[in-house]
Design an enzyme around this catalytic site. Structure first.
Site, PDB file in Angstrom:
ATOM      1  N   MET A 181       6.416  -1.237   6.933  1.00  0.00           N
ATOM      2  CA  MET A 181       7.434  -1.709   6.999  1.00  0.00           C
ATOM      3  C   MET A 181       7.452  -2.283   7.406  1.00  0.00           C
ATOM      4  SD  MET A 181       6.164  -1.374   3.429  1.00  0.00           S
ATOM      5  CE  MET A 181       7.572  -2.036   2.394  1.00  0.00           C
ATOM      6  N   ASP A 209       3.427 -11.714   5.086  1.00  0.00           N
ATOM      7  CA  ASP A 209       2.362 -12.343   3.166  1.00  0.00           C
ATOM      8  C   ASP A 209       1.362 -12.883   3.256  1.00  0.00           C
ATOM      9  OD1 ASP A 209       3.551  -9.330   3.285  1.00  0.00           O
ATOM     10  OD2 ASP A 209       4.762  -9.946   1.652  1.00  0.00           O
ATOM     11  N   HIS A 238      -1.402  -6.299  -0.094  1.00  0.00           N
ATOM     12  CA  HIS A 238       0.056  -6.810  -0.192  1.00  0.00           C
ATOM     13  C   HIS A 238       0.062  -6.189  -2.071  1.00  0.00           C
ATOM     14  CE1 HIS A 238       3.952  -8.302  -1.076  1.00  0.00           C
ATOM     15  NE2 HIS A 238       3.591  -8.988  -1.811  1.00  0.00           N
ATOM     16  N   SER A 261      -1.005   6.813   1.062  1.00  0.00           N
ATOM     17  CA  SER A 261      -2.294   7.030   0.492  1.00  0.00           C
ATOM     18  C   SER A 261      -2.990   6.042   0.203  1.00  0.00           C
ATOM     19  CB  SER A 261      -1.840   6.959  -1.828  1.00  0.00           C
ATOM     20  OG  SER A 261      -1.537   5.354  -2.072  1.00  0.00           O
ATOM     21  N   GLU A 288      -5.400  -0.493  -5.827  1.00  0.00           N
ATOM     22  CA  GLU A 288      -5.596  -0.862  -3.467  1.00  0.00           C
ATOM     23  C   GLU A 288      -6.506   0.120  -2.927  1.00  0.00           C
ATOM     24  OE1 GLU A 288      -1.964  -0.875  -2.472  1.00  0.00           O
ATOM     25  OE2 GLU A 288      -1.020  -1.426  -3.600  1.00  0.00           O
ATOM     26  N   LEU A 327       5.802  -7.966  12.045  1.00  0.00           N
ATOM     27  CA  LEU A 327       5.320  -8.008  13.480  1.00  0.00           C
ATOM     28  C   LEU A 327       5.627  -9.457  14.129  1.00  0.00           C
ATOM     29  CD1 LEU A 327       2.008  -5.984  12.360  1.00  0.00           C
ATOM     30  CD2 LEU A 327       3.623  -5.255  13.554  1.00  0.00           C
TER      31      LEU A 327
HETATM   32  C1  GAR Z   1       1.611   0.300  -1.114  1.00  0.00           C
HETATM   33  O1  GAR Z   1       1.425  -0.132  -2.620  1.00  0.00           O
HETATM   34  C2  GAR Z   1       0.842  -1.010  -0.603  1.00  0.00           C
HETATM   35  O2  GAR Z   1       0.010  -1.890  -0.651  1.00  0.00           O
HETATM   36  C3  GAR Z   1       2.531  -1.331   0.240  1.00  0.00           C
HETATM   37  O3  GAR Z   1       3.510  -0.769  -0.047  1.00  0.00           O
HETATM   38  C4  GAR Z   1       2.590   0.499  -1.029  1.00  0.00           C
HETATM   39  C5  GAR Z   1       2.451   2.105   0.378  1.00  0.00           C
HETATM   40  O4  GAR Z   1       1.265   3.204  -0.020  1.00  0.00           O
HETATM   41  N1  GAR Z   1       2.891  -2.073   0.571  1.00  0.00           N
HETATM   42  C6  GAR Z   1       3.955  -3.459   1.298  1.00  0.00           C
HETATM   43  O5  GAR Z   1       4.605  -3.942   0.296  1.00  0.00           O
HETATM   44  C7  GAR Z   1       3.676  -4.089   2.639  1.00  0.00           C
HETATM   45  N2  GAR Z   1       4.522  -5.240   2.395  1.00  0.00           N
HETATM   46  P1  GAR Z   1       0.885   3.813  -0.047  1.00  0.00           P
HETATM   47  O6  GAR Z   1       2.113   3.907   1.790  1.00  0.00           O
HETATM   48  O7  GAR Z   1       0.567   5.010  -0.401  1.00  0.00           O
HETATM   49  O8  GAR Z   1      -0.573   3.368   0.364  1.00  0.00           O
END
Ligand code: GAR
Length: 211
Positions: free
Chosen positions: A91, A146, A110, A13, A175, A94
């Site tokens: 996820m 992070d 994040h 998203s 976000e 790196l």
């Molecule tokens: C988002 O909330 C992002 O901030 C988080 O995963 C979700 C992904 O949603 N990221 C992390 O936790 C990174 N470790 P999305 O695939 O719908 O963008």
């Protein structure tokens, strides 16, 4: 205009929000590639429907060879002339080498107000801690997970009765606004580093998203 690769592992998203922003004339970045480390990431179909080139580099076969995984990703980057990398729900951690090669050219979003709640399950941990403000952060990527200079943050209230899903949804909406703004500042060369601190020089930009 900077050529950006968005790296995803799932829903995508945030990727979709970046694609929408980049479709607006004058946006300083072009999304030249969406790359997933999982073939089943739902975001891949969204990117394809938007006509954006996609690639899959499965991380699983590279479990014991993270450098090999990253080199395979970079082969895709080279094919698509990538200049900036945006992690959007990617996820995999790196390696230091990869992070060094993309120093100041890679951003992450994040779902917490860093430096609070690094790592996973940020919304559940925010609820358990009883914080009254939560949110999201876009930062330059450094070797520590992070960690890295903060480009932008948005805060939301934690409301009585919130569960993890309700809080996650409230943060996610932020976000989707924050990431396109922060990526634009980086792509337009409006980010200066003063030591470990990023200063955004965009007219009117403070790095904070007012709600
Ligand atoms: C988002 O909330 C992002 O901030 C988080 O995963 C979700 C992904 O949603 N990221 C992390 O936790 C990174 N470790 P999305 O695939 O719908 O963008």
């Amino acid at each position: 205009i900077m050529r950006v690769a968005i790296l995803i592992s799932g829903r995508g998203s945030n990727m979709a929000a970046l694609l929408r922003a980049a479709a607006v004339p004058g946006y300083p970045a072009a999304i030249a590639l969406v790359l997933s480390n999982r073939a089943d990431a739902a975001g891949l179909a969204v990117a394809q429907a938007a006509g954006v080139p996609t690639a899959v580099v499965e991380s699983r076969p590279f479990k014991a060879d993270r450098d090999g995984f990253e080199r395979a990703m970079e082969a895709e980057f080279a094919r698509h002339g990538i200049e900036l990398v945006a992690l959007a729900g990617f996820m995999r951690v790196l390696t230091e080498g990869f992070v060094a090669r993309w120093h100041d050219r890679m951003v992450n979003i994040h779902p917490s107000l860093l430096p609070s709640f690094k790592g996973l399950d940020t919304h559940a941990r925010a609820l358990a801690a009883g914080v009254k403000l939560h949110g999201c952060t876009v930062h330059l990527v450094r070797p520590g997970v992070d960690e890295g200079p903060i480009l932008a943050q948005a805060a939301v209230p934690v409301l009585p009765g919130d569960d993890e899903a309700a809080l996650a949804a409230r943060v996610l909406e932020q976000e989707h606004a924050l990431y396109p703004a922060a990526l634009a500042w980086l792509a337009a060369g409006q980010v200066r580093l003063q030591g470990d601190v990023a200063v955004v020089t965009a007219p009117g930009a403070t790095g904070a998203l007012a709600n």
